[in-house]
Design an enzyme around this catalytic site. Structure first.
Site, short mmCIF file in Angstrom:
data_model
loop_
_atom_site.label_atom_id
_atom_site.label_comp_id
_atom_site.label_asym_id
_atom_site.label_seq_id
_atom_site.Cartn_x
_atom_site.Cartn_y
_atom_site.Cartn_z
N LYS A 60 30.36 37.50 50.59
CA LYS A 60 29.42 37.33 51.69
C LYS A 60 28.09 36.69 51.28
O LYS A 60 27.38 36.13 52.13
CB LYS A 60 29.15 38.68 52.35
CG LYS A 60 30.31 39.21 53.18
CD LYS A 60 30.46 38.47 54.49
CE LYS A 60 31.42 39.16 55.43
NZ LYS A 60 31.50 38.50 56.75
N SER A 321 38.29 39.51 48.20
CA SER A 321 37.02 39.23 48.86
C SER A 321 35.88 40.15 48.47
O SER A 321 34.71 39.80 48.61
CB SER A 321 37.20 39.27 50.38
OG SER A 321 37.74 40.53 50.77
#
Length: 342
Positions: A60, A321
């Site tokens: 992110k 991720s």
């Protein structure tokens, strides 16, 4: 920016985030080592893109910093705001701190404590709301109207997509000849970015022309899969999406712009069970030194347990991720692994 993110915009994002976000490693998983985890040995070479090694433990940071860094000095003075279950919260908080701006984060009350603590440690102010992703967005928009903060959405913005796309660009640079890339999907920031980068790189002759990009998500929050195959953007109620252990994948719908990129560049989406997510986490803890959070393990679950749904290829890269795993859950998984050995 153009309506669809371009390769030049992705390259510009790559330069913009350099020195802040990390060019994460791509680790090869030896097939023989998978036997240690008592799973079937795959018929392809498997690589893991370790976004868990970003400074905030998640991909992110790429999109958040790319967008915050493009704000005017006046906007930075007013401060930034976002709505997030945890990892994007940390990305915005990290970017805001690096650029000297105040950060306000609207988070669900059921977000993991480890993610709340990390967000506060980065200097952000947290506003808690209920579990629905729509509640987070509505509250953030109220605060924007009241205080003039700059909104940094978690996925539905071209700057976010371009930032996340740098992950896909790195994969094709690190693994020439990659035939299949699998990304987690929720709001669609990472999948739309990775797919855009990989397919545009292929068009430019920088990757195989037939490379495919697939998404992976939990069966309990499979709104993206339904949207993709129906070619209609659907929204699932929060009481359904919040059932999954993958707290980063509980968004109720793909973003509008993300959906358009997904339809243009993604080849398919598979969904995985909760048991498969847990098993993929155990596999990763057993055969690698990587620590996966549940949302990050869906891609490995797809590769290992849904190979029959995926294209038959020889070289596969899956995106881990994030690695912001709650200590209690890690302890539970490691205890279960220890019992298997006994």
């Amino acid at each position: 920016m153009s309506e669809f993110v371009t390769l030049d915009e992705i390259r510009a994002a790559k330069e913009r985030i350099a020195g802040v976000a990390v060019r994460t490693p791509l680790y090869r998983v030896e097939r023989a080592r998978l036997r240690m985890a008592k799973v079937a040995e795959p018929e392809f070479d498997l690589y893991i893109k370790a976004e868990s090694e970003q400074p905030i433990g998640s991909f992110k940071l790429r999109g958040a910093y790319n967008m915050v860094a493009q704000l005017s000095s006046e906007a930075l003075k007013r401060g930034v705001i976002t709505y997030s279950s945890g990892n994007h919260a940390q990305g915005v908080a990290y970017a805001a701190r690096a650029l000297g701006a105040k950060a306000v984060i609207v988070m669900p009350s059921n977000a993991p404590d480890v993610k709340k603590a990390a967000t506060r440690a980065l200097g952000a102010e947290i506003v808690e709301v209920g579990p629905a992703s729509s509640e987070r967005r509505i509250k953030a928009e109220e605060l924007v109207a009241k205080f003039g903060y700059a909104m940094i959405p978690p996925y539905d913005a071209p700057e976010i997509i371009a930032g996340q796309a740098t992950c896909g660009l790195e994969i094709v640079e690190q693994l020439p000849g990659v035939e299949l890339v699998i990304s987690p999907v929720s709001g669609g920031g990472l999948l739309s970015g990775v797919a855009t980068a990989v397919k545009l790189a292929a068009q430019a002759g920088l990757a195989r022309s037939d490379v495919q990009v697939w998404g992976a998500e939990p069966e309990l929050a499979a709104d993206a899969k339904e949207s993709f195959y129906s070619k209609t953007l659907v929204e699932w109620p929060a009481e359904k999406t919040t059932r999954t252990i993958g707290d980063g994948l509980r968004t109720q719908s793909l973003g509008v712009l993300n959906f358009e990129h997904v339809l243009r560049h993604v080849d398919g989406i598979v969904s995985v069970t909760e048991d498969e997510i847990f098993e993929a986490m155990r596999v990763m803890l057993t055969v690698t030194k990587l620590v996966p959070e549940p949302s990050g393990a869906v891609t490995l679950a797809a590769a290992l347990f849904h190979a029959e749904e995926l294209p038959k290829v020889k070289k596969v890269a899956v995106v881990l991720s994030g690695g912001n795993l709650e200590p209690a859950l890690r302890e539970r998984l490691e205890s279960e692994l220890a019992e298997r050995v006994l």
